[in-house]
Design a protein around this motif. Structure first.
Motif, PDB file in Angstrom:
ATOM      1  N   GLN A   1       0.856  -1.213   0.000  1.00 60.50           N
ATOM      2  CA  GLN A   1       0.000   0.000   0.000  1.00 60.50           C
ATOM      3  C   GLN A   1       0.878   1.244   0.000  1.00 60.50           C
ATOM      4  O   GLN A   1       0.614   2.200  -0.710  1.00 60.50           O
ATOM      5  CB  GLN A   1      -0.934  -0.014   1.215  1.00 60.50           C
ATOM      6  N   HIS A   2       1.915   1.251   0.829  1.00 59.74           N
ATOM      7  CA  HIS A   2       2.953   2.280   0.742  1.00 59.74           C
ATOM      8  C   HIS A   2       4.188   1.642   0.120  1.00 59.74           C
ATOM      9  O   HIS A   2       4.561   0.524   0.457  1.00 59.74           O
ATOM     10  CB  HIS A   2       3.264   2.870   2.115  1.00 59.74           C
ATOM     11  N   TYR A   3       4.820   2.366  -0.802  1.00 61.15           N
ATOM     12  CA  TYR A   3       5.858   1.748  -1.639  1.00 61.15           C
ATOM     13  C   TYR A   3       7.062   2.659  -1.854  1.00 61.15           C
ATOM     14  O   TYR A   3       8.131   2.187  -2.190  1.00 61.15           O
ATOM     15  CB  TYR A   3       5.262   1.372  -3.006  1.00 61.15           C
ATOM     16  N   ASP A   4       6.918   3.992  -1.643  1.00 59.52           N
ATOM     17  CA  ASP A   4       8.090   4.868  -1.789  1.00 59.52           C
ATOM     18  C   ASP A   4       9.151   4.431  -0.779  1.00 59.52           C
ATOM     19  O   ASP A   4       8.801   4.015   0.331  1.00 59.52           O
ATOM     20  CB  ASP A   4       7.718   6.320  -1.452  1.00 59.52           C
TER      21      ASP A   4
ATOM     22  N   VAL B   1      -5.647   0.701   8.451  1.00 60.24           N
ATOM     23  CA  VAL B   1      -5.491   1.092   7.047  1.00 60.24           C
ATOM     24  C   VAL B   1      -6.242   0.108   6.144  1.00 60.24           C
ATOM     25  O   VAL B   1      -6.727  -0.925   6.599  1.00 60.24           O
ATOM     26  CB  VAL B   1      -3.999   1.222   6.642  1.00 60.24           C
ATOM     27  N   ASN B   2      -6.321   0.440   4.860  1.00 64.43           N
ATOM     28  CA  ASN B   2      -7.089  -0.422   3.954  1.00 64.43           C
ATOM     29  C   ASN B   2      -6.545  -1.852   3.922  1.00 64.43           C
ATOM     30  O   ASN B   2      -7.308  -2.815   3.815  1.00 64.43           O
ATOM     31  CB  ASN B   2      -7.083   0.174   2.544  1.00 64.43           C
TER      32      ASN B   2
ATOM     33  N   GLU C   1     -10.707   5.305   8.087  1.00 63.31           N
ATOM     34  CA  GLU C   1     -10.105   4.431   9.109  1.00 63.31           C
ATOM     35  C   GLU C   1     -11.138   3.928  10.107  1.00 63.31           C
ATOM     36  O   GLU C   1     -10.992   2.842  10.651  1.00 63.31           O
ATOM     37  CB  GLU C   1      -8.994   5.178   9.870  1.00 63.31           C
TER      38      GLU C   1
ATOM     39  N   HIS D   1      -2.042  14.709   6.651  1.00 65.00           N
ATOM     40  CA  HIS D   1      -2.304  13.801   5.540  1.00 65.00           C
ATOM     41  C   HIS D   1      -3.752  13.344   5.452  1.00 65.00           C
ATOM     42  O   HIS D   1      -4.114  12.683   4.477  1.00 65.00           O
ATOM     43  CB  HIS D   1      -1.390  12.576   5.613  1.00 65.00           C
TER      44      HIS D   1
ATOM     45  N   HIS E   1       3.757  14.651   3.354  1.00 72.16           N
ATOM     46  CA  HIS E   1       3.249  13.336   2.934  1.00 72.16           C
ATOM     47  C   HIS E   1       3.048  13.341   1.414  1.00 72.16           C
ATOM     48  O   HIS E   1       2.634  14.367   0.843  1.00 72.16           O
ATOM     49  CB  HIS E   1       1.912  13.100   3.651  1.00 72.16           C
TER      50      HIS E   1
ATOM     51  N   ARG F   1       0.769  12.413  -0.401  1.00 71.98           N
ATOM     52  CA  ARG F   1      -0.577  12.832  -0.804  1.00 71.98           C
ATOM     53  C   ARG F   1      -0.615  14.320  -1.181  1.00 71.98           C
ATOM     54  O   ARG F   1      -1.447  14.748  -1.980  1.00 71.98           O
ATOM     55  CB  ARG F   1      -1.534  12.555   0.362  1.00 71.98           C
TER      56      ARG F   1
ATOM     57  N   ARG G   1       2.215  16.032  -2.187  1.00 72.74           N
ATOM     58  CA  ARG G   1       3.358  16.365  -3.036  1.00 72.74           C
ATOM     59  C   ARG G   1       2.857  17.108  -4.287  1.00 72.74           C
ATOM     60  O   ARG G   1       1.828  16.764  -4.835  1.00 72.74           O
ATOM     61  CB  ARG G   1       4.061  15.068  -3.442  1.00 72.74           C
TER      62      ARG G   1
HETATM   63  C1  UD1 Z   1      -2.884   5.734   4.592  1.00 69.70           C
HETATM   64  C2  UD1 Z   1      -3.981   5.228   5.548  1.00 69.70           C
HETATM   65  C3  UD1 Z   1      -4.059   6.156   6.754  1.00 69.70           C
HETATM   66  C4  UD1 Z   1      -2.709   6.307   7.405  1.00 69.70           C
HETATM   67  C5  UD1 Z   1      -1.717   6.795   6.357  1.00 69.70           C
HETATM   68  C6  UD1 Z   1      -0.321   6.986   6.878  1.00 69.70           C
HETATM   69  C7  UD1 Z   1      -5.952   4.147   4.566  1.00 69.70           C
HETATM   70  C8  UD1 Z   1      -7.371   4.335   4.256  1.00 69.70           C
HETATM   71  N1  UD1 Z   1      -5.285   5.275   4.905  1.00 69.70           N
HETATM   72  O1  UD1 Z   1      -3.260   7.020   4.138  1.00 69.70           O
HETATM   73  O2  UD1 Z   1      -4.951   5.594   7.689  1.00 69.70           O
HETATM   74  O3  UD1 Z   1      -2.810   7.230   8.453  1.00 69.70           O
HETATM   75  O4  UD1 Z   1      -1.671   5.815   5.318  1.00 69.70           O
HETATM   76  O5  UD1 Z   1       0.486   7.564   5.884  1.00 69.70           O
HETATM   77  O6  UD1 Z   1      -5.448   3.052   4.507  1.00 69.70           O
HETATM   78  N2  UD1 Z   1       1.548   7.768  -2.096  1.00 69.70           N
HETATM   79  C9  UD1 Z   1       2.793   7.794  -2.653  1.00 69.70           C
HETATM   80  N3  UD1 Z   1       3.724   6.884  -2.209  1.00 69.70           N
HETATM   81  C10 UD1 Z   1       3.452   5.963  -1.267  1.00 69.70           C
HETATM   82  C11 UD1 Z   1       2.159   5.932  -0.726  1.00 69.70           C
HETATM   83  C12 UD1 Z   1       1.219   6.836  -1.136  1.00 69.70           C
HETATM   84  O7  UD1 Z   1       3.090   8.628  -3.504  1.00 69.70           O
HETATM   85  O8  UD1 Z   1       4.345   5.175  -0.911  1.00 69.70           O
HETATM   86  C13 UD1 Z   1       0.554   8.789  -2.523  1.00 69.70           C
HETATM   87  C14 UD1 Z   1      -0.309   8.345  -3.669  1.00 69.70           C
HETATM   88  O9  UD1 Z   1      -0.572   9.468  -4.425  1.00 69.70           O
HETATM   89  C15 UD1 Z   1      -1.576   7.906  -2.973  1.00 69.70           C
HETATM   90  C16 UD1 Z   1      -1.647   8.855  -1.791  1.00 69.70           C
HETATM   91  O10 UD1 Z   1      -0.298   9.077  -1.418  1.00 69.70           O
HETATM   92  O11 UD1 Z   1      -2.673   7.979  -3.805  1.00 69.70           O
HETATM   93  C17 UD1 Z   1      -2.410   8.315  -0.625  1.00 69.70           C
HETATM   94  O12 UD1 Z   1      -1.910   7.023  -0.235  1.00 69.70           O
HETATM   95  P1  UD1 Z   1      -2.880   5.970   0.503  1.00 69.70           P
HETATM   96  O13 UD1 Z   1      -2.121   4.789   0.918  1.00 69.70           O
HETATM   97  O14 UD1 Z   1      -4.108   5.775  -0.323  1.00 69.70           O
HETATM   98  O15 UD1 Z   1      -3.385   6.781   1.749  1.00 69.70           O
HETATM   99  P2  UD1 Z   1      -2.588   7.634   2.834  1.00 69.70           P
HETATM  100  O16 UD1 Z   1      -3.050   9.039   2.756  1.00 69.70           O
HETATM  101  O17 UD1 Z   1      -1.123   7.377   2.824  1.00 69.70           O
END
Ligand code: UD1
Length: 359
Positions: free
Chosen positions: A41-44, A100-101, A133, A208, A240, A242, A244
């Motif tokens: 879900q997070h990958y950076d 998280v999802n 959440e 965020h 974060h 989101r 950027r």
């Molecule tokens: C997610 C969690 C949130 C948690 C947060 C911590 C859900 C619903 N939300 O929110 O509860 O507090 O993580 O950070 O699961 N993106 C990148 N690189 C990454 C990850 C995300 O560029 O490694 C960008 C993408 O544009 C993405 C956006 O961030 O669409 C949001 O990422 P996402 O994982 O959907 O939700 P978070 O806001 O990170």
């Protein structure tokens, strides 16, 4: 010390990594290492790899590489990729953490395949149904056989919702295990010097939540307050992903300094010596409570009320007048006394694994 069952541990997003690290270490210590699944879900690198390196988390056994998408698509992708892993690994228990999802997606797959689910951080409630959440928390709890609550309010919420007493276990806060294990290392980091700030002479901001950052009016209100804080102390803002691409167009003064997302150790160091943390994160409310750093939560509710009653947290909402009022008070030295919430003692992972191993 009882031998744990065969556990599969799920981690997907940044706030999961510091929660699974001590659980994986405890499973190792008991001679039954967990199978680690990273959903992606997070990958950076800054949102994921750095935590694995700094916290000594082993390479995941399975990486699902789901990436970013809408809630439905992201949740569905995790489910689709997780099902064959679960069928192949055949664990006795799937351990999911947080809200998280990835948490709800893997809990749902496990429940449908008749595998027991253990939810670390069960019972937290913001009672704000518009928060993704909160949906994830309620559904995950409903699917779990082990409800592992970090605080008494979590236990009380679950009892009030009718969960059987036998499935609710007050184990404490596992994030605090990681914090206490790494605090001395964090304090060695030269990050303050690198940024040219003095202990007690700066504020830290993180934002965020979609409700704060995706709505230009709310974001504008919050930043109005932050500009004011910046007239008193420099504000360090690790941005974060989101946000950027958007922040550079917000016309912020030089005193509000935009940074890349920080690694775990640097970020703990920054929180530990900050005069004030302003945030909409859940985890930071907890970390500042343990570090004794005043925290203003930029939301109208919190699922972590113990950080207010026993910690340094105050709900500031998003109204600039209130944020400025509370920030000025904190910066003038009027800070809430820090107590340590019960069982936030660095031993939550031991209790979690003991609980899973005993039934
Ligand atoms: C997610 C969690 C949130 C948690 C947060 C911590 C859900 C619903 N939300 O929110 O509860 O507090 O993580 O950070 O699961 N993106 C990148 N690189 C990454 C990850 C995300 O560029 O490694 C960008 C993408 O544009 C993405 C956006 O961030 O669409 C949001 O990422 P996402 O994982 O959907 O939700 P978070 O806001 O990170």
């Amino acid at each position: 010390m009882s031998t744990p069952p065969r556990c599969l541990v799920v981690a997907g997003a940044r706030p999961n990594f510091m929660k699974v690290a001590p659980i994986l270490a405890e499973l190792d210590r008991r001679g039954r290492p967990g199978v680690l699944v990273h959903t992606g879900q997070h990958y950076d690198a800054a949102m994921s790899d750095v935590f694995f390196e700094e916290l000594g988390i082993p390479e995941p056994d399975h990486h699902l590489e789901v990436g970013s998408a809408s809630h439905a698509i992201q949740t569905a992708r995790v489910m689709e990729a997780f099902e064959p892993v679960l069928l192949a690994e055949k664990p006795d228990v799937v351990i999911v953490a947080g809200d998280v999802n990835s948490t709800v997606a893997c809990a749902l797959v496990a429940a449908k395949l008749g595998v027991k689910v253990a939810h670390v951080e069960a019972g937290l409630r913001s009672r704000d149904w518009s928060m993704p959440e909160e949906v994830n928390r309620l559904v995950t709890d409903r699917l779990s056989q082990y409800l592992l609550a970090p605080s008494q309010d979590g236990v009380d919420n679950l009892l009030a919702e009718g969960y059987p007493k036998e499935s609710i276990h007050f184990v404490g806060n596992v994030m605090v295990d990681t914090l206490l294990n790494n605090l001395e290392r964090a304090k060695q980091r030269p990050i303050l010097k690198e940024l040219g700030v003095e202990p007690g002479g700066y504020a830290v901001l993180t934002l965020h939540r979609p409700s704060n950052v995706d709505d230009p009016e709310t974001l504008g209100q919050i930043l109005e307050a932050i500009r004011h804080v910046g007239t008193r102390v420099p504000v360090l803002w690790p941005v974060h992903p989101r946000l950027r691409g958007r922040v550079r167009h917000l016309g912020l003064p030089q005193s509000v300094r935009l940074l890349n997302p920080a690694g775990y150790l640097d970020f703990i160091a920054l929180q530990a010596d900050a005069a004030l943390v302003l945030t909409d994160s859940g985890g930071l409310q907890e970390e500042t409570t343990i570090l004794g750093t005043p925290c203003l939560t930029l939301r109208n509710n919190t699922e972590r009320p113990v950080t207010i009653t026993d910690g340094t947290n105050q709900l500031a909402g998003t109204d600039p007048t209130k944020i400025v009022f509370l920030a000025d008070k904190v910066l003038s030295g009027q800070t809430p006394p820090a107590l340590r919430p019960p069982l936030w003692d660095g031993h939550a992972a031991v209790r979690i694994v003991s609980q899973i191993s005993s039934t």
